[in-house]
Write a protein that holds these residues in place. Structure first.
Motif, PDB file in Angstrom:
ATOM      1  N   THR A  84       1.793  13.115  -3.503  1.00 41.51           N
ATOM      2  CA  THR A  84       1.758  14.234  -2.566  1.00 41.51           C
ATOM      3  C   THR A  84       2.920  15.158  -2.912  1.00 41.51           C
ATOM      4  OG1 THR A  84       0.822  12.818  -0.873  1.00 41.51           O
ATOM      5  CG2 THR A  84       1.878  14.831  -0.108  1.00 41.51           C
ATOM      6  N   ASN A 156       5.346   9.038  -0.394  1.00 46.10           N
ATOM      7  CA  ASN A 156       4.642   8.683  -1.636  1.00 46.10           C
ATOM      8  C   ASN A 156       4.795   7.194  -1.946  1.00 46.10           C
ATOM      9  OD1 ASN A 156       3.294  11.008  -2.581  1.00 46.10           O
ATOM     10  ND2 ASN A 156       5.255  11.931  -3.151  1.00 46.10           N
ATOM     11  N   ARG A 159       2.474   5.317   0.441  1.00 46.81           N
ATOM     12  CA  ARG A 159       1.063   5.474   0.061  1.00 46.81           C
ATOM     13  C   ARG A 159       0.715   4.627  -1.153  1.00 46.81           C
ATOM     14  NH1 ARG A 159       0.154  11.549   1.151  1.00 46.81           N
ATOM     15  NH2 ARG A 159      -0.184  11.391   3.387  1.00 46.81           N
TER      16      ARG A 159
END
Ligand code: GLN
Length: 284
Positions: A84, A156, A159
């Motif tokens: 992201t 990040n 995730r």
């Protein structure tokens, strides 16, 4: 009248937006994954809702004004990871994969059971996460001065389910006392563009603090080279990314500081993109 996907792509080309970019923006609007271009191609007659069409037009406008695609779709692929990204961080570049590969080889060659690695100025977390993803046994720390960047990097990490320690720090300044043992590899892709470099005109949308470093572009590299020795274990490496024309200057700074085995690596474009050296001294 509602518009179809085919009409949307015609609109994009009228606004001089690249076809691939337009397809990726459309996937974003449809909340589909960035890898689903085949779906778009197979559904030319799919009808957009009025709000989807408006959102698409808005994105086309931003893109035609030069906003980087990665910011508009909110993600960028780096070293096989989908990260992201936001306007708080530099968009990871393929050139930086050179730094990751070098760090991974250094980790492998060290044969250490749990090598300690630190990434300085991590931004989106790209370098730290790519290292951790490919060297699970490494203890990876990542630092950034910007709380916004760090929040994104942490996201990040969550995730991707990669366990990296994130910390706010101005280069290595804030880490004093927090690390009981030193690092085996220090890596950084710091800002390195000269303040007056005309090439900056093409980089209007990224944070200037992630791009420029003083009149000669070496301000932050100098700081890192000065700080690194007191944080490096014996035979630890400092690996730095730099501008295409800075390899000699960086090699000289490393040598002056007392690093040995100073050497460089080239990027995909054939530019000498990274320079590093080994710290052989033992701290008492
Ligand atoms: N490599 C980037 C560019 O020239 C700059 C990144 C950086 O300053 N670290 O576009």
């Amino acid at each position: 009248m509602n518009h179809t996907l085919a009409q949307a792509l015609v609109r994009a080309s009228a606004q001089a937006v690249d076809r691939l970019d337009a397809q990726l923006l459309m996937l974003k609007v449809l909340m589909r994954g960035q890898t689903e271009r085949a779906w778009l191609i197979a559904h030319d007659d799919h009808v957009l809702t009025p709000s989807q069409w408006r959102e698409f037009e808005q994105l086309l406008l931003s893109r035609s004004l030069g906003q980087p695609l990665a910011y508009l779709v909110g993600e960028k692929e780096f070293f096989g990871l989908t990260l992201t990204v936001s306007a708080h961080v530099l968009i990871p570049r393929p050139d930086t994969e050179t730094l990751v590969e070098w760090a991974l080889n250094t980790v492998k060659d060290s044969c250490l059971k749990a090598p300690a690695i630190v990434d300085l100025g991590t931004g989106s977390g790209a370098v730290a996460l790519a290292i951790k993803a490919n060297a699970q046994h490494a203890q990876v720390t990542a630092l950034d001065l910007s709380p916004d960047a760090l929040a994104l990097a942490r996201l990040n990490g969550q995730r991707l389910q990669l366990d990296v320690r994130w910390m706010e720090s101005n280069w290595l300044q804030g880490i004093q006392g927090l690390q009981t043992r030193g690092f085996d590899v220090v890596v950084s892709n710091p800002p390195y563009i000269e303040e007056n470099d005309p090439h900056l005109a093409q980089l209007l949308f990224e944070p200037v603090s992630a791009l420029t470093a003083g009149a000669d572009g070496l301000r932050d590299i100098r700081t890192i080279i000065q700080q690194a020795p007191s944080h490096l274990n014996t035979n630890g490496w400092l690996l730095l990314e730099h501008g295409w024309n800075q390899a000699n200057a960086v090699a000289q700074l490393l040598t002056q500081q007392g690093f040995t085995d100073v050497q460089s690596r080239t990027d995909l474009g054939g530019n000498t993109r990274c320079t590093g050296g080994k710290w052989v001294f033992t701290h008492t």
